[in-house]
Scaffold this active site. Structure first.
Site, PDB file in Angstrom:
ATOM      1  N   PHE A 157     -22.567   0.232  13.075  1.00  0.00           N
ATOM      2  CA  PHE A 157     -22.470  -0.462  14.360  1.00  0.00           C
ATOM      3  C   PHE A 157     -21.068  -0.461  14.944  1.00  0.00           C
ATOM      4  CE2 PHE A 157     -20.320  -4.587  14.396  1.00  0.00           C
ATOM      5  CZ  PHE A 157     -20.020  -4.780  13.066  1.00  0.00           C
ATOM      6  N   LYS A 158     -20.061  -0.215  14.120  1.00  0.00           N
ATOM      7  CA  LYS A 158     -18.686  -0.252  14.607  1.00  0.00           C
ATOM      8  C   LYS A 158     -18.458   0.759  15.743  1.00  0.00           C
ATOM      9  CE  LYS A 158     -16.870  -3.011  11.148  1.00  0.00           C
ATOM     10  NZ  LYS A 158     -17.905  -3.112  10.160  1.00  0.00           N
ATOM     11  N   ASP A 159     -19.274   1.816  15.753  1.00  0.00           N
ATOM     12  CA  ASP A 159     -19.129   2.822  16.819  1.00  0.00           C
ATOM     13  C   ASP A 159     -19.357   2.217  18.211  1.00  0.00           C
ATOM     14  OD1 ASP A 159     -18.620   4.988  15.099  1.00  0.00           O
ATOM     15  OD2 ASP A 159     -20.759   5.400  14.839  1.00  0.00           O
ATOM     16  N   LEU A 206     -16.008   0.817  18.935  1.00  0.00           N
ATOM     17  CA  LEU A 206     -14.832   1.674  18.786  1.00  0.00           C
ATOM     18  C   LEU A 206     -14.885   2.944  19.619  1.00  0.00           C
ATOM     19  CD1 LEU A 206     -14.093   0.813  15.108  1.00  0.00           C
ATOM     20  CD2 LEU A 206     -12.525   0.527  17.030  1.00  0.00           C
TER      21      LEU A 206
END
Ligand SMILES: *Cc1c(COP(=O)(O)O)cnc(C)c1O
Length: 470
Positions: free
Chosen positions: A111-113, A116
């Site tokens: 999920f960090k995408d 980011l």
């Protein structure tokens, strides 16, 4: 829209300065001076938007005109154009009243995408627009590093250094970070834990002379832009569930480490989204669960678990919530954080604890339960949970009443954590992008988890060939 520090000693700044500052210069975290309120009518109007259109609407409240409309739209298009799913973060129904929000369709399968990809493009935009140097330094428990590198690699005017705990990230996480061969990227594997890395980064950012000399920029969720990008999918999930079900409110179960993702949900709720329970799902590193149950915030013994991206004891975003819990009083936050530094714990009073329990439910998942939940859902529904999402689902099972509808955030693709999936005797097929990683050479340096050594490496990396900014 202006931003202020939770500790009250930063003069009001705008959105772009907030992104560049990262950690507030007084050691606090930056928050919007006022949380924008979205009316029920406006929510209704937003409910049919595509992910990108919705992102534009939500983010605009906070950018407040500092980026022209067409440029902000372009930035959002670019950020979510790299996702493999046309809906960006699709909602899947798993059982009656139980959904998962798949946040793992971005380049690094976690999920960090979502945040980011946006922050990488935002930094690149700011570098081009203002000519400021962007030297990113961050600590990762595994996913942020890969995602941040993917978000900025090849972008003009940006260098990045990521600290990860040596040997404590999954194989795929390690490969995603270290197989990128690019002179703007430096991977430092520290002999320590994620908390060591996070503490070192916080100290570097608190050293204002060093921070300014090397133009250090943050990609950890201390950066408000990350929280902001993540509020979007709470709205999106709500609207998707509301399309097929009559709901007055919706619960969310959120696998939690640094309190960033769940804070984004809290923010969405404060903006007016009809969120019911926000369920904090942790693993054995359960400082947040203990806080929500007993009102005492005190780090415990670090444990390595099946869900390594949540192996965190000190949650850097917790201070943002504390700010609201303490009635937006920066002196009170400063006093409590000073106490935390000297005594190693924070204890809230009874009235505050009632408030905490009104804001959150919590459940800490112990090892076997994480694996059992993966096995059970795979057998019963044929849906394969990654170990972090599995903690979220186990917490949903404990904290959600049967009449309530709940969305669990699926924070990673199971292929990223095959070590845990194998323990459940489940064989999965890897996506091609992940398969390819195993043949590539790795680039990393192993270092002691001490500030001096890391400072030396950073000075060298950030002083290397000047970057061209057009
Ligand atoms: C980072 C991460 C989390 C925890 O998110 P926070 O914002 O730190 O609470 C959960 N699951 C996965 C897969 C992650 O990468």
């Amino acid at each position: 829209m202006k931003y202020i520090s939770t500790r009250g000693n930063v003069s009001k700044i705008g959105f772009i300065d907030t992104v560049l500052m990262g950690l507030a210069t007084d050691g606090g975290l930056l928050v919007p001076e006022k949380i924008p309120q979205i009316s029920a009518e406006k929510l209704q109007a937003m409910s049919q938007l595509t992910y990108q259109e919705l992102a534009y609407e939500i983010i605009s409240y906070y950018v407040d005109g500092e980026i022209p409309e067409n440029e902000l739209k372009e930035l959002i298009e670019k950020s979510y154009g790299t996702f493999r799913h046309s809906e960006v973060t699709p909602v899947q129904k798993v059982k009656d009243n139980m959904y998962v929000l798949e946040l793992f369709h971005g380049p690094t399968f976690a999920f960090k995408d979502v945040a980011l990809q946006f922050l990488g493009n935002l930094y690149s935009y700011i570098a081009k627009k203002t000519g400021v140097t962007i030297n990113i330094v961050g600590a990762t428990s595994g996913d942020t590093g890969a995602s941040a590198i993917e978000g900025v690699r090849g972008k003009e005017g940006i260098r990045i250094c990521i600290l990860h705990p040596h040997g404590k990230v999954s194989k795929v996480q390690e490969l995603q970070m270290t197989t990128v061969h690019d002179e703007s990227v430096l991977n430092l594997a520290i002999k320590g834990t994620f908390d060591d890395g996070q503490r070192i980064i916080k100290e570097l950012f608190a050293d204002l002379e060093f921070k300014n000399k090397y133009h250090l920029r943050a990609i950890n969720s201390i950066n408000f832009a990350r929280i902001l990008a993540q509020t979007v999918y709470y709205f999106y999930a709500y609207f998707q569930v509301a399309k097929e079900k009559d709901i007055n409110s919706l619960n969310f179960s959120v696998p939690t480490g640094n309190f960033g993702d769940i804070f984004a949900g809290y923010l969405a709720k404060r903006m007016g989204l009809p969120v019911g329970k926000l369920i904090v799902a942790t693993n054995e590193n359960n400082i947040l669960e203990r806080f929500i149950k007993d009102g005492v915030y005190q780090p415990g013994e670090f444990r390595s678990t099946y869900s390594p991206s949540m192996d965190i004891q000190v949650a850097s975003n917790f201070e943002r919530y504390l700010y609201y819990l303490l009635d937006e009083n920066p002196e009170a936050v400063t006093a409590v954080m000073d106490q935390f530094k000297s005594e190693g714990k924070i204890a809230v009073n009874e009235e505050q604890l009632r408030q905490v329990k009104g804001d959150f439910a919590a459940y800490g998942v112990e090892g076997e339960e994480c694996l059992n939940t993966i096995s059970k859902y795979y057998a019963e529904t044929n849906y394969l949970l990654d170990p972090h999402t599995s903690c979220g689902v186990a917490a949903y099972e404990t904290c959600n009443d049967s009449s309530e509808v709940c969305v669990t955030l699926a924070t990673a693709h199971p292929a990223k954590f095959n070590e845990s999936i194998e323990r459940c005797d489940i064989e999965q097929t890897f996506p091609e992008q992940i398969n390819q990683l195993f043949d590539k050479p790795q680039y990393l340096e192993v270092v002691e988890a001490v500030n001096d050594e890391i400072v030396r490496k950073l000075e060298k990396h950030f002083s290397s060939s000047p970057l061209n900014v057009k």
